[in-house]
Scaffold this motif. Structure first.
Motif, PDB file in Angstrom:
ATOM      1  N   GLU A 240      11.088  50.329  22.382  1.00 36.42           N
ATOM      2  CA  GLU A 240      11.922  51.918  22.055  1.00 36.42           C
ATOM      3  C   GLU A 240      11.023  53.366  22.373  1.00 36.42           C
ATOM      4  N   ASN A 241       9.703  52.794  21.955  1.00 33.79           N
ATOM      5  CA  ASN A 241       8.721  54.275  23.222  1.00 33.79           C
ATOM      6  C   ASN A 241       8.861  54.606  24.107  1.00 33.79           C
ATOM      7  N   LEU A 242       9.311  53.653  25.386  1.00 38.11           N
ATOM      8  CA  LEU A 242       9.015  53.596  26.134  1.00 38.11           C
ATOM      9  C   LEU A 242      10.375  53.786  26.921  1.00 38.11           C
ATOM     10  N   ASP A 243      11.571  53.954  26.320  1.00 40.93           N
ATOM     11  CA  ASP A 243      12.597  53.943  26.570  1.00 40.93           C
ATOM     12  C   ASP A 243      13.068  55.527  26.184  1.00 40.93           C
ATOM     13  N   LYS A 244      12.459  56.127  24.958  1.00 37.10           N
ATOM     14  CA  LYS A 244      12.598  57.899  24.648  1.00 37.10           C
ATOM     15  C   LYS A 244      12.510  58.191  25.776  1.00 37.10           C
ATOM     16  N   HIS A 245      10.827  57.881  26.492  1.00 40.95           N
ATOM     17  CA  HIS A 245      10.877  58.434  27.187  1.00 40.95           C
ATOM     18  C   HIS A 245      10.741  58.608  28.705  1.00 40.95           C
ATOM     19  N   ILE A 246      11.156  57.604  28.701  1.00 44.62           N
ATOM     20  CA  ILE A 246      12.575  57.509  29.833  1.00 44.62           C
ATOM     21  C   ILE A 246      13.492  58.370  29.867  1.00 44.62           C
ATOM     22  N   GLU A 247      14.324  58.072  29.261  1.00 41.04           N
ATOM     23  CA  GLU A 247      15.390  59.299  28.761  1.00 41.04           C
ATOM     24  C   GLU A 247      15.000  60.238  29.388  1.00 41.04           C
ATOM     25  N   ASN A 248      13.774  60.963  28.140  1.00 43.04           N
ATOM     26  CA  ASN A 248      13.369  62.385  28.220  1.00 43.04           C
ATOM     27  C   ASN A 248      13.331  62.378  29.923  1.00 43.04           C
ATOM     28  N   LEU A 249      12.860  61.997  30.922  1.00 47.82           N
ATOM     29  CA  LEU A 249      12.520  61.888  31.943  1.00 47.82           C
ATOM     30  C   LEU A 249      14.198  62.060  33.458  1.00 47.82           C
ATOM     31  N   GLN A 250      14.852  61.261  32.467  1.00 48.51           N
ATOM     32  CA  GLN A 250      16.028  61.443  33.421  1.00 48.51           C
ATOM     33  C   GLN A 250      17.083  62.732  32.720  1.00 48.51           C
ATOM     34  N   ARG A 251      16.548  62.922  31.868  1.00 50.81           N
ATOM     35  CA  ARG A 251      16.822  64.166  31.570  1.00 50.81           C
ATOM     36  C   ARG A 251      17.204  65.449  32.085  1.00 50.81           C
TER      37      ARG A 251
END
Length: 555
Positions: free
Chosen positions: A357-368
């Motif tokens: 979940e922590n990884l996914d949140k960072h991926i989401e942020n970077l893609q934003r």
């Protein structure tokens, strides 16, 4: 396995001129600091070449106290790219003596992915940190003298913002009183020390575009508030020229090499939890002038370093990363999956799954931000194949590129898969133009709230009265257009260092706001973050010694 120090000392270093020639850098322009280090004059930067270079940002999931391995990955990736025939350079920050003698030891990579000469880079290097410290404290001395010498004329500051710095963790100096004793000792007032990486001078050095820009930024430094509520700047004291002299050499980026002879530009060293956490714009552009691929890092997790790299550095420097690499470790994922720190080295596939979940949140942020993202697992001997497969399969489902790297054990060879993936991804699907989290003309409170809510995931943002008063004052003085730099813990998305994973429904509290007018950013201070760290019970200094003329214990 051999220690970092043993590995570094076994390697035959190339003369720095040879490193420069390998990337067509004119050797007659170098300013040598011994055989293996040199400063590079900034007039060699070619903005046309910069525009054609492929900039890669390396960032990470929320780190453990041991870190995630961004620096080692950066170095290994640059070495791996050079092994496949690409012209790659890494651009990194300089280590601070505080962590070197405090908690973590050296900061020049590890294993077979190090920058050399390791001891000199970890210690005094080319004197950049000392120049920043001296420039900062010269301003402090000149300011106190100015107040003292002009007090009979009715001059005074109702608030003094400028503090002293030193590159040592010293909790006893966080808050001090100066001017005690005879009247000739100066004006009695409270002040304190920050660590050198937190100095605005460090931020200015890393954000300045050239000498003229450095002078302009120094002029703009806000030192305090006059009795009639007006800003008092360094320009008002008339000593900017003296500070320019102290920083003239420090402004030039430093050229060194990796264990495998890959060029590395190392310059500046702000921390991402209290500053913007990136190496200098000048070093990055210098690397982009001479390298087809440039790998740089931003401090701590992506919520801190990457956000500031995009919203502050790239916005002001006009940089456009072609790719962002997110570094993860199995141990880090297990920590965020709720596994006790004492057990994160033990096999626990379920802990890995929960930590994703922590990884996914960072991926989401970077893609934003419009970034194309690939994930790399920084491999440790304690990782199991089952745990690694869980991460690999998850990235496949997320449609995010994935590669395991073993840069620590194998150097460039351990990053061959990551290097190929990075090159192929940039060619097939480079990042889109950056999409910033906030607009420059947003209100200060709006900028802070957008970062806290959209990047950290806060439910709401609370501004303490002191912070709101400071914001109102800064808006009134015309500083509202500056980007924001949030100072918070590196161990959590929230302002609570013990809240791992992806905290939800939390209030993010801003307790104070200061302006770094010279650096060109507003620093919002959250939680209990401090700008002067303390030493642990057993500091790394206990293991450092000079043995037969050789520094031991830095690796």
């Amino acid at each position: 396995m051999k220690t970092d120090v043993e590995i570094a000392r076994e390697r035959h270093l190339l003369r720095i001129d040879e490193i420069a020639r390998n990337v067509d850098m004119p050797t007659d322009e170098l300013e040598h600091y011994g055989k293996y280090m040199a400063k590079v004059p900034i007039h060699l930067i070619d903005n046309k070449k910069v525009a054609n270079s492929n900039l890669i940002l390396v960032t990470a999931i929320t780190p453990t106290k041991a870190g995630i391995g961004k620096t080692t990955t950066c170095i290994g990736l640059a070495q791996g790219m050079n092994k496949m025939g690409k012209k790659a350079i890494t651009a990194l920050r300089e280590p601070s003596l505080g962590p070197c003698f405090g908690m973590k030891g050296g900061a020049t990579g590890g294993g077979y992915s190090q920058v050399l000469p390791m001891e000199k880079i970890n210690l005094h290097f080319t004197g950049d940190f000392h120049a920043v410290t001296t420039a900062n404290n010269m301003i402090a001395a000149l300011l106190d003298n100015y107040i003292y010498q002009h007090q009979d004329e009715g001059f005074g500051l109702k608030e003094v913002y400028w503090r002293r710095v030193m590159d040592i963790n010293d909790r006893s100096l966080r808050d001090i009183v100066i001017g005690i004793g005879p009247k000739t000792n100066g004006i009695v007032r409270e002040t304190g020390f920050d660590i050198t990486p937190a100095s605005e001078i460090m931020a200015i050095l890393c954000l300045a575009k050239d000498e003229d820009d450095l002078r302009k930024r120094l002029n703009n430094i806000l030192l305090g508030i006059t009795m009639d509520d007006q800003p008092f700047t360094l320009k008002d004291m008339g000593v900017t020229g003296a500070i320019m002299v102290l920083l003239q050499d420090a402004l030039k980026p430093n050229l060194v090499q990796t264990l495998e002879g890959t060029p590395a530009m190392i310059h500046g060293g702000p921390f991402a939890n209290i500053a913007h956490g990136c190496n200098s714009i000048l070093a990055t552009k210098m690397a982009m002038t001479f390298g087809d691929y440039v790998i740089t890092e931003a401090g701590f997790g992506a919520d801190l370093g990457a956000e500031k790299f995009y919203d502050i550095v790239c916005r002001k420097a006009g940089l456009q990363p072609r790719l962002t690499i997110l570094v993860a470790t199995i141990q880090g994922l297990k920590m965020h999956g709720g596994i006790p720190l004492a057990s994160i080295k033990d096999p626990n596939p379920e802990g890995v799954r929960k930590g994703l979940e922590n990884l996914d949140k960072h991926i989401e942020n970077l893609q934003r931000f419009g970034q194309t993202v690939i994930v790399t697992l920084n491999h440790f001997a304690t990782d199991t194949e089952e745990e690694e497969n869980i991460l690999a399969e998850h990235c496949k489902q997320m449609k995010v590129g994935f590669a395991i790297n073993d840069a620590f054990i194998q150097g460039g060879n351990g990053c061959s898969g990551l290097a190929q993936l990075a090159v192929d991804t940039i060619q097939a699907q480079p990042s889109r133009p950056l999409q910033f989290i906030y607009e420059e003309n947003d209100l200060i409170t709006t900028k802070i709230s957008k970062v806290a809510q959209n990047v950290y995931g806060a439910a709401k943002v609370a501004f303490r009265p002191a912070a709101q008063r400071a914001i109102d004052r800064l808006e009134k003085w015309g500083y509202g257009q500056l980007p924001v730099c949030i100072a918070k813990t590196q161990y959590s998305f929230s302002d609570n260092s013990k809240s791992y994973g992806v905290p939800k429904d939390f209030t993010f509290t801003i307790r104070d706001v200061v302006v770094n007018a010279g650096a060109g950013m507003i620093v919002a201070i959250a939680g209990d973050i401090m700008r002067m760290p303390g030493l642990p019970k057993h500091p790394n200094a206990l293991h450092i010694d000079l043995v037969n003329g050789i520094a031991e214990g830095l690796g």
